[in-house]
Scaffold this motif. Sequence first.
Motif, PDB file in Angstrom:
ATOM      1  N   LEU B   3     -10.546  -5.190   3.777  1.00 53.77           N
ATOM      2  CA  LEU B   3      -9.734  -4.791   2.622  1.00 53.77           C
ATOM      3  C   LEU B   3      -9.583  -3.278   2.595  1.00 53.77           C
ATOM      4  O   LEU B   3     -10.569  -2.550   2.636  1.00 53.77           O
ATOM      5  CB  LEU B   3     -10.409  -5.259   1.328  1.00 53.77           C
ATOM      6  N   ASP B   7      -5.638  -2.537  -1.109  1.00 54.84           N
ATOM      7  CA  ASP B   7      -5.890  -3.960  -1.338  1.00 54.84           C
ATOM      8  C   ASP B   7      -6.848  -4.149  -2.516  1.00 54.84           C
ATOM      9  O   ASP B   7      -6.607  -4.978  -3.411  1.00 54.84           O
ATOM     10  CB  ASP B   7      -6.545  -4.612  -0.105  1.00 54.84           C
ATOM     11  N   LYS B   8      -7.939  -3.369  -2.498  1.00 53.75           N
ATOM     12  CA  LYS B   8      -8.952  -3.527  -3.554  1.00 53.75           C
ATOM     13  C   LYS B   8      -8.349  -3.222  -4.919  1.00 53.75           C
ATOM     14  O   LYS B   8      -8.607  -3.909  -5.915  1.00 53.75           O
ATOM     15  CB  LYS B   8     -10.147  -2.608  -3.289  1.00 53.75           C
ATOM     16  N   HIS B  10      -5.175  -3.567  -5.790  1.00 57.96           N
ATOM     17  CA  HIS B  10      -4.279  -4.654  -6.161  1.00 57.96           C
ATOM     18  C   HIS B  10      -5.058  -5.853  -6.680  1.00 57.96           C
ATOM     19  O   HIS B  10      -4.681  -6.477  -7.681  1.00 57.96           O
ATOM     20  CB  HIS B  10      -3.434  -5.087  -4.955  1.00 57.96           C
ATOM     21  N   GLU B 122       2.897  -7.222  -1.974  1.00 62.17           N
ATOM     22  CA  GLU B 122       1.705  -6.433  -1.618  1.00 62.17           C
ATOM     23  C   GLU B 122       0.450  -6.979  -2.291  1.00 62.17           C
ATOM     24  O   GLU B 122      -0.640  -6.975  -1.716  1.00 62.17           O
ATOM     25  CB  GLU B 122       1.853  -4.966  -2.033  1.00 62.17           C
ATOM     26  N   ALA B 126      -2.888  -8.618  -0.558  1.00 59.10           N
ATOM     27  CA  ALA B 126      -4.252  -8.203  -0.902  1.00 59.10           C
ATOM     28  C   ALA B 126      -5.102  -9.400  -1.321  1.00 59.10           C
ATOM     29  O   ALA B 126      -6.258  -9.539  -0.893  1.00 59.10           O
ATOM     30  CB  ALA B 126      -4.212  -7.166  -2.019  1.00 59.10           C
ATOM     31  N   LYS B 129      -6.001 -11.630   1.656  1.00 55.83           N
ATOM     32  CA  LYS B 129      -7.099 -11.042   2.434  1.00 55.83           C
ATOM     33  C   LYS B 129      -8.431 -11.188   1.696  1.00 55.83           C
ATOM     34  O   LYS B 129      -9.459 -11.506   2.291  1.00 55.83           O
ATOM     35  CB  LYS B 129      -6.831  -9.559   2.701  1.00 55.83           C
TER      36      LYS B 129
END
Lengths: 147, 143
Positions: B3, B7-8, B10, B122, B126, B129
Amino acid sequence: MVHWTDEERQAISSTWAEINVEEVGHQALARVLVVYPWTQRYFSTFGNLSNATAIAGNPKVRAHGKRVLDALGDAITHLDNVSATYAKLSQLHSEKLHVDPENFRLLGETLIISLAAQFGAAFTPDIQAAWQKLMAVVTAALSKQYY
Amino acid sequence: MPLTDADKKHVKSIWSKASGKAEELGAQALGRMLDAFPNTKTYFSHYSDLSVESGQVHVHGKKIFDALTDAVNHINDITGAMSALSTKHAHTLRVDPANFKILSHTILVVLALYFPADFTPEVHLACDKFLAEVSYALAEKYR
């Protein structure tokens, strides 16, 4: 041959009637290209796919998304014989486009997610289940001519 | 596929909305999985009602979502956060890890359904993942 219940047929056709084919096709394909960026390998002629904004605004992505959803409409019109309907398309994906069938599964999942985003609570569990089945049938049919 | 910071961000942002509806979202994700993927019902043969409305599905759905909230709150150490649950799934529940992907999918469907404006491509990426990492952590103790 796939067995469809009346409820499943109804679930699929009633959702399909409400779908803007170009818009949903675009959403689903754009999502696939963002969420699974390795799928961009099949679209090297599409120009700028460098980020989510570029992908969303890319006219080739939009055009191709519509093409894919139009083909799905074909399957929906021929629910009792998706295999035969998709025979040539399957051959194309295998012999000419060389697309890994795993991608059919990814697009199928992403399309379901796009439908959920569009329809909200109207995309009930039963309707989702019918569409999951449709995606499985479409994936199998598209994979059938691979060898 | 670790990540990224983006990502974190989001995941935490959409989860701040999701965690307040843990029971409803959990029931939806679990119920939809049982409905659309009948093979998964084999793990719930002791339930009398497998529908989204079922009390049992609600209770268990909330448990699942609360565990995911825990993972979000420990997003830098998902393996650690999932350790006890991994042991449980490995030795007591013995759920085939292939099923984690299925529930991950219905969780994404439910997030898209309830938060369509927030669930951008997006954010979808995230969350996909994140759930993959959770699934991996959950399978760690299996063998």
